[in-house]
Motif scaffolding. Structure first.
Motif, short mmCIF file in Angstrom:
data_model
loop_
_atom_site.label_atom_id
_atom_site.label_comp_id
_atom_site.label_asym_id
_atom_site.label_seq_id
_atom_site.Cartn_x
_atom_site.Cartn_y
_atom_site.Cartn_z
N THR A 176 20.44 -73.05 3.20
CA THR A 176 19.17 -73.21 3.89
C THR A 176 19.16 -72.31 5.11
O THR A 176 20.11 -72.30 5.89
CB THR A 176 18.96 -74.67 4.32
N VAL A 177 18.09 -71.53 5.25
CA VAL A 177 17.95 -70.62 6.38
C VAL A 177 16.70 -71.01 7.16
O VAL A 177 15.62 -71.16 6.58
CB VAL A 177 17.83 -69.15 5.93
N THR A 178 16.84 -71.17 8.48
CA THR A 178 15.71 -71.52 9.32
C THR A 178 15.56 -70.53 10.46
O THR A 178 16.54 -69.93 10.92
CB THR A 178 15.84 -72.94 9.90
N PHE A 179 14.33 -70.36 10.91
CA PHE A 179 14.00 -69.57 12.09
C PHE A 179 13.68 -70.56 13.20
O PHE A 179 12.78 -71.39 13.06
CB PHE A 179 12.80 -68.67 11.81
N ASN A 180 14.44 -70.48 14.31
CA ASN A 180 14.33 -71.49 15.35
C ASN A 180 13.94 -70.87 16.69
O ASN A 180 14.48 -69.83 17.08
CB ASN A 180 15.68 -72.21 15.56
N VAL A 181 13.01 -71.53 17.38
CA VAL A 181 12.60 -71.12 18.72
C VAL A 181 12.73 -72.33 19.64
O VAL A 181 12.21 -73.41 19.33
CB VAL A 181 11.14 -70.61 18.74
N TYR A 182 13.40 -72.14 20.77
CA TYR A 182 13.59 -73.23 21.73
C TYR A 182 13.20 -72.78 23.13
O TYR A 182 13.40 -71.62 23.49
CB TYR A 182 15.06 -73.69 21.76
N GLY A 183 12.68 -73.72 23.90
CA GLY A 183 12.40 -73.45 25.31
C GLY A 183 13.68 -73.54 26.12
O GLY A 183 14.79 -73.54 25.58
N GLU A 184 13.52 -73.64 27.43
CA GLU A 184 14.68 -73.70 28.33
C GLU A 184 15.26 -75.11 28.31
O GLU A 184 14.60 -76.08 28.69
CB GLU A 184 14.27 -73.33 29.74
N THR A 185 16.50 -75.22 27.86
CA THR A 185 17.14 -76.53 27.69
C THR A 185 17.60 -77.11 29.02
O THR A 185 18.19 -76.41 29.84
CB THR A 185 18.35 -76.42 26.75
N ASP A 186 17.30 -78.39 29.22
CA ASP A 186 17.87 -79.12 30.34
C ASP A 186 19.17 -79.75 29.84
O ASP A 186 19.13 -80.72 29.08
CB ASP A 186 16.90 -80.21 30.81
#
Length: 203
Positions: A176-186
């Motif tokens: 399984t291949v995913t494209f992931n986008v995340y904001g600034e982690t606390d």
């Protein structure tokens, strides 16, 4: 790439995520730098998270529809861990991380939240998401309970609020291949949960 759009909230409930307005997905020469610029515009102009996530989710869909390069930027899963991460963008001072993640069939993640908003698009294979919520037990502050499951297929996209809790498992016979986008982690708000010990730890 067709697919469904979903949103997972901190209470463990998920729902279909509808666009706030009509979008023209097909764009010639829509590349990662254009995506990053448009994401930054949304982050700077839309304060309400309920409105921001659908806007960002549609930018992710626009990118995976138009960019063959993005769809091809992934690694084979590690024989030791069953996963691999290919970092596409992570710049100091810019609150955004973009990556592709590969899971070998049968690989399962820990139960976790992200401590920031996140958007995940499935590029290949199948990903089963199991959703959880904190029970607010007076005796066990970090006790969680399962609230549901959802299997995502290529073209499906799911977004998460910072307190949304889930774990993922690669289903089927291919990675399984995913494209992931995340904001600034606390880092103080990102946890890995143990449903047996009723505990949570930062990771």
């Amino acid at each position: 790439m067709k697919g469904k759009d979903w949103l997972l909230r901190g209470d463990g409930q998920y729902q279909a995520c509808r666009s706030v307005r009509a979008w023209d997905l097909l764009r010639e020469n829509y590349r990662l730098y254009r995506f990053l610029t448009e994401v930054e515009d949304v982050l700077n102009s839309v304060d309400d998270e309920a409105s921001r996530l659908p806007e960002l989710q549609m930018l992710v869909r626009r990118l995976i529809v138009n960019s063959y390069w993005v769809q091809s930027q992934y690694l084979e899963p590690s024989p030791k861990t069953g996963t691999s991460v290919s970092l596409l963008y992570d710049e100091l001072g810019f609150p955004l991380t973009v990556q592709t993640v590969t899971f070998a069939p049968g690989t399962r993640s820990t139960i976790h939240n992200h401590g920031t908003w996140g958007i995940v698009a499935v590029l290949k294979g199948q990903e089963k998401n199991t959703f959880w919520q904190r029970t607010n037990s007076p005796e066990f502050q970090d006790k969680i309970e399962q609230t549901g499951e959802l299997t995502l297929f290529p073209g499906d996209i799911i977004s998460f609020t910072p307190d949304a809790i889930h774990c993922v498992e690669a289903m089927g016979d291919e990675p399984t291949v995913t494209f992931n986008v995340y904001g600034e982690t606390d880092p103080n708000e990102r946890f890995e949960f143990d449903p047996v010990k009723y505990s949570a730890k930062n990771f």
